[in-house]
Design an enzyme around this catalytic site. Sequence first.
Site, short mmCIF file in Angstrom:
data_model
loop_
_atom_site.label_atom_id
_atom_site.label_comp_id
_atom_site.label_asym_id
_atom_site.label_seq_id
_atom_site.Cartn_x
_atom_site.Cartn_y
_atom_site.Cartn_z
N CYS A 343 -18.18 -39.52 -20.52
CA CYS A 343 -19.63 -39.36 -20.72
C CYS A 343 -19.96 -39.93 -21.89
CB CYS A 343 -19.90 -37.72 -20.73
SG CYS A 343 -21.53 -37.39 -20.70
N LEU A 344 -20.57 -39.11 -23.03
CA LEU A 344 -20.97 -39.80 -24.30
C LEU A 344 -19.82 -40.19 -25.27
CD1 LEU A 344 -23.33 -40.51 -26.27
CD2 LEU A 344 -23.37 -37.85 -26.94
#
Length: 618
Positions: A343-344
């Site tokens: 994800c991030l």
Amino acid sequence: MIAKGFDLHQIPEQGRVTIIDATFIREFHVKAAPLSASDASPSFIAPAPPHNRQVLDIFLRSQIARLTLGISPAAMWLAFQDWWQHLAVSPGKCTELAGDGYRSLFDATPATVVEADGRFAGAGWRGWPFCHYVQGFKRLERLWEQATSEVAGVAPHHAQVVAFTARQLLDMWAPSNFLWTNPEVLRAAVESHGGSLIDGMLNWRNDLCRQWAPPGSVLSEPPGQRYVPGIDVACTPGEVIYRNDLIELLQYAPQTDKVCREPVLIVPSWIMKYYILDLSRHNSLVQYLVRHGHTVLMISWRNPGAQDRALGMEDYLWHGLFAALGQASQVSGGAPVHAAGYCLGGTLLSIAAAAIASGEYPACVKLASLTLLAAQTDFSEPGELGLFIDDSELAFLDALMWDQGYLDGKQMAASFQLLHARDLVWSRMMREYLLGERSAPNDLLAWNADTTRLPFRMHSEYLHGLFLRNDLAEGRYLAGGKPVALSDIRTPMFVVATERDHVSPWQSVYKINLLCGAPIEFVLASGGHNAGIVSEPGHAHRSYRSLPARSPSSGYRSPQEWLDSAERSDGSWWRHWQQWLSRHSEQVLIGPPSMGQGRTLGPAPGLYVTSGGADVRH
């Protein structure tokens, strides 16, 4: 100034800082003021403390944002104004809608789309009068869909906001949400002699008590859903080998006599606790890798508090990712590192890889491969989350975060619930409050409830620079004061997206093929943003699509062309990835390296998970 061990609280707001971390020395500028106007579209710098005249403005916006879950009423008003004013000057469209609405009143044809809607899948919905409730509701849905689409002159962003809002409002009034219009609720009430309704009322009362209970009290925790990190989840044996004010680095104990020389460093997103990748023993990605002869290290981000409001993306890059890479390089004796980001964390990892590829950053850190798990690098099409990312929305959200110093995990969770209100709000309320049923507790739900906070500056930089302006994809993102380009990356890449991902849509993740010149093996897994990644071997109904990596000189495939050509395989993509890691490692097995080179700080999962982290210091 020299900072050793990355003590964030000793770093000045501006000036030159020399960072020393065992294997490399790096100087960079910490900027506290925006760049000059001559700099082309600089990365966002968090605003300075407001002047007295701005305090009232920020206070008002922050209070409004608290009431609206961070949604800007001004942005919503502008979107609806744009839509209805253009609709009002489209008499042909209005006539068409009126005709369709009139005909639908006398249309007795059964709605064929009902079968695909899980809310109305039960046999009871096919009987009278419930079938008519559903058909009427579905016709109204179609009418609103027609009304909010293809209105000439409406800005695409505004059209999407109006369509999404109309769909959410309609879902509130679905016949499945009410006692007298839901045959399944009525049947359960009759069969239980009203017991299901009583259970539902008790569930509602208990949830209300938990909502108002003091944090950390027994009443604030759902019964039967307590999963303790280190005991029930995050229980793969390991040690904390490094700690600073932002991260703990975990090294997991070897479970084979020989291991690959190159370690695997996993960079989770800091909007979640790391142990989604080390859940229960049967579905732990960490456990799977360790059992297959890999030395695995994991970043555990500290949960920031209000005192950490000034932490920015640069801090997360240098004090987080590069610090962990330096330690991983030491553990491996200087061998290249397989880096994987979720994800991030994957977005941050791609920034770091571009910075290393530019030659301006620690030359002693070498990457053997780069793996991105449900991570976007181009944010031009971020899915429904992008509907609430514009200048007005961010002004209200910035005010809310400035007031608190961070974005609270519950506020972030409420935003995701808003995006998926049909399943996460209305269907859940129907099941728990009308049917009297509770969802069976599981590790994924427990992890999801273990929320984190995001410091003001970092989240503002992330939303403004990446989501709003797409600086990384367009070559404007600054790392250490210099722009980085993903096109510089030549490290082999393994990129995983998931079919039903509403956070990182797979077509958006696929855009790395347009931005990067490295050989990329792209995999599309079944499932959503979380369940598609936590997809252990043996999990029923799991599959993935893949194609061997192509040389950049082979030309570009569009997402649809890739999908048409990709081979579907049953089972987990984990096995496919582990085999890929082995192919991109030296075919030499060695004895397991010592834990933290003989220096450890305590057992995994560490203090930053078990204590919450906000007030923990090394």
